[in-house]
Write an enzyme that holds these catalytic residues in place. Structure first.
Site, PDB file in Angstrom:
ATOM      1  N   ASP A   1     -13.367  14.894  -5.125  1.00  0.00           N
ATOM      2  CA  ASP A   1     -13.177  16.086  -5.721  1.00  0.00           C
ATOM      3  C   ASP A   1     -13.500  16.423  -6.048  1.00  0.00           C
ATOM      4  O   ASP A   1     -14.647  15.293  -6.226  1.00  0.00           O
ATOM      5  CB  ASP A   1     -11.485  16.801  -6.328  1.00  0.00           C
ATOM      6  CG  ASP A   1     -10.585  18.361  -6.656  1.00  0.00           C
ATOM      7  OD1 ASP A   1     -11.580  18.839  -6.759  1.00  0.00           O
ATOM      8  OD2 ASP A   1      -9.574  18.422  -6.452  1.00  0.00           O
TER       9      ASP A   1
ATOM     10  N   THR B   1     -10.288   4.680  10.278  1.00  0.00           N
ATOM     11  CA  THR B   1     -10.528   3.657  11.330  1.00  0.00           C
ATOM     12  C   THR B   1     -10.166   4.666  12.482  1.00  0.00           C
ATOM     13  O   THR B   1     -10.350   4.011  13.732  1.00  0.00           O
ATOM     14  CB  THR B   1     -10.194   2.750  11.540  1.00  0.00           C
ATOM     15  OG1 THR B   1      -8.506   2.761  10.607  1.00  0.00           O
ATOM     16  CG2 THR B   1     -10.419   0.941  10.676  1.00  0.00           C
TER      17      THR B   1
ATOM     18  N   LYS C   1       1.129  -1.332  -0.218  1.00  0.00           N
ATOM     19  CA  LYS C   1      -0.113   0.266   0.172  1.00  0.00           C
ATOM     20  C   LYS C   1       0.940   1.090  -0.361  1.00  0.00           C
ATOM     21  O   LYS C   1       1.683   1.410   1.008  1.00  0.00           O
ATOM     22  CB  LYS C   1      -0.645   0.100   1.247  1.00  0.00           C
ATOM     23  CG  LYS C   1      -1.923   0.822   0.952  1.00  0.00           C
ATOM     24  CD  LYS C   1      -2.807   0.974   2.102  1.00  0.00           C
ATOM     25  CE  LYS C   1      -2.590   1.826   3.593  1.00  0.00           C
ATOM     26  NZ  LYS C   1      -2.275   3.124   3.438  1.00  0.00           N
TER      27      LYS C   1
ATOM     28  N   ARG D   1       1.955  -1.882  10.981  1.00  0.00           N
ATOM     29  CA  ARG D   1       3.125  -1.778  12.279  1.00  0.00           C
ATOM     30  C   ARG D   1       4.371  -2.811  13.711  1.00  0.00           C
ATOM     31  O   ARG D   1       4.652  -2.894  13.524  1.00  0.00           O
ATOM     32  CB  ARG D   1       2.977  -1.017  13.931  1.00  0.00           C
ATOM     33  CG  ARG D   1       3.010   0.799  13.350  1.00  0.00           C
ATOM     34  CD  ARG D   1       1.930   1.556  14.348  1.00  0.00           C
ATOM     35  NE  ARG D   1       0.785   1.451  14.378  1.00  0.00           N
ATOM     36  CZ  ARG D   1       0.154   2.587  14.718  1.00  0.00           C
ATOM     37  NH1 ARG D   1       0.159   3.672  15.362  1.00  0.00           N
ATOM     38  NH2 ARG D   1      -1.535   2.693  13.904  1.00  0.00           N
TER      39      ARG D   1
ATOM     40  N   LYS E   1      -6.493   8.547  -1.851  1.00  0.00           N
ATOM     41  CA  LYS E   1      -8.051   8.578  -1.355  1.00  0.00           C
ATOM     42  C   LYS E   1      -8.917   9.977  -1.794  1.00  0.00           C
ATOM     43  O   LYS E   1      -8.758  11.486  -1.092  1.00  0.00           O
ATOM     44  CB  LYS E   1      -7.991   8.891   0.674  1.00  0.00           C
ATOM     45  CG  LYS E   1      -7.898   7.682   1.440  1.00  0.00           C
ATOM     46  CD  LYS E   1      -7.775   8.409   2.966  1.00  0.00           C
ATOM     47  CE  LYS E   1      -7.441   7.023   3.501  1.00  0.00           C
ATOM     48  NZ  LYS E   1      -6.126   6.436   3.119  1.00  0.00           N
TER      49      LYS E   1
ATOM     50  N   ASP F   1      -3.766   4.241  -2.186  1.00  0.00           N
ATOM     51  CA  ASP F   1      -3.967   4.869  -1.452  1.00  0.00           C
ATOM     52  C   ASP F   1      -4.067   6.448  -0.943  1.00  0.00           C
ATOM     53  O   ASP F   1      -2.996   6.727  -0.614  1.00  0.00           O
ATOM     54  CB  ASP F   1      -3.564   4.141   0.273  1.00  0.00           C
ATOM     55  CG  ASP F   1      -5.311   4.475   0.731  1.00  0.00           C
ATOM     56  OD1 ASP F   1      -6.118   5.246   0.499  1.00  0.00           O
ATOM     57  OD2 ASP F   1      -4.635   4.560   2.269  1.00  0.00           O
TER      58      ASP F   1
END
Length: 239
Positions: free
Chosen positions: A68, A119, A35, A216, A65, A63
């Site tokens: 517009d 999230t 990603k 992580r 996002k 990614d």
């Protein structure tokens, strides 16, 4: 047939090409997709996508996002498709036409995922943003509504918490993809985490998640390859 490792999307949440190349070389054979988010793409640009393609068989989830006016989103999604990206994201915000424009832009090249509610967002955040009380008290209602809009617009799926996957599958169908961030393995101790709605890999798979964004626990491990394999084992146990 989809293997356990293919469910894993590893976020390259680093700021330099050297750091990104290190993780790509380490993990190309251990995960399904990398990603690439805003920080890395702004720093490096399309070269990071090319490097991933040249290094192994892992796919690319860009990614960005997008959010517009529809014409701009359509053009941006078309450019993303020309990069050979498997997935890209668009916010499920105010406009159904924006989602439809993203789908047109992606065409047959790139599948569009709608972002329902991040999230990191809590019910209190929703309330403070001025949403109707029903959506603050029952945030799942907002998430399912946005997933339904994404489905109606032709999106391939949505990004959502593992806790919301069953209701989205029920509302939108089993073929509607759910990509789940906020994944924390059973063996990891979490402290100071900014994710609010988290699940383990096994829980997310049992709930029906199609892809798991896991950063992580792998990135910060002493041995990232071993950590990725342990996550795969946990996924395998739920399949």
């Amino acid at each position: 047939m989809k293997k356990a490792k293919d469910y894993i999307m590893f976020p390259l949440d680093v700021s330099t090409f050297d750091e990104a190349r290190r993780y790509i070389r380490l993990l190309a054979g251990e995960i399904g997709l990398f990603k690439v988010g805003l920080e890395l793409f702004i720093t490096i640009g399309p070269d990071i996508v090319k490097f991933i393609h040249d290094t192994g068989d892992a796919g690319v989830f860009l990614d960005l996002k997008l959010h517009d006016i529809p014409a701009t989103v359509e053009r941006a999604a078309r450019v993303v498709g020309d990069l050979g990206v498997d997935f890209t994201t668009v916010h499920c915000g105010e406009s159904l036409s924006m989602l439809e424009a993203a789908v047109r832009g992606g065409g047959a090249k790139t599948r569009i995922l709608g972002v329902t509610v991040l999230t990191s967002v809590s019910a209190d955040d929703i309330a403070r943003s001025g949403y109707q009380d029903i959506y603050a008290r029952q945030m799942a209602s907002l998430i399912v509504k946005r997933a339904g809009d994404a489905r109606a617009a032709g999106c391939a799926g949505v990004v959502c918490s593992g806790l919301e996957v069953p209701m989205i599958k029920e509302a939108c169908g089993s073929d509607f993809l759910t990509v789940t961030p906020g994944i924390r393995p059973m063996w990891e101790t979490v402290g100071g985490d900014d994710q609010k709605r988290v699940t383990t890999p096994a829980q997310a798979i049992a709930n029906g998640s199609d892809y798991l964004v896991i950063g992580r626990p792998i990135r910060d491990a002493r041995d990232p390859v071993d950590a990725a394999r342990r996550v795969s084992e946990e996924i395998e146990s739920a399949l």
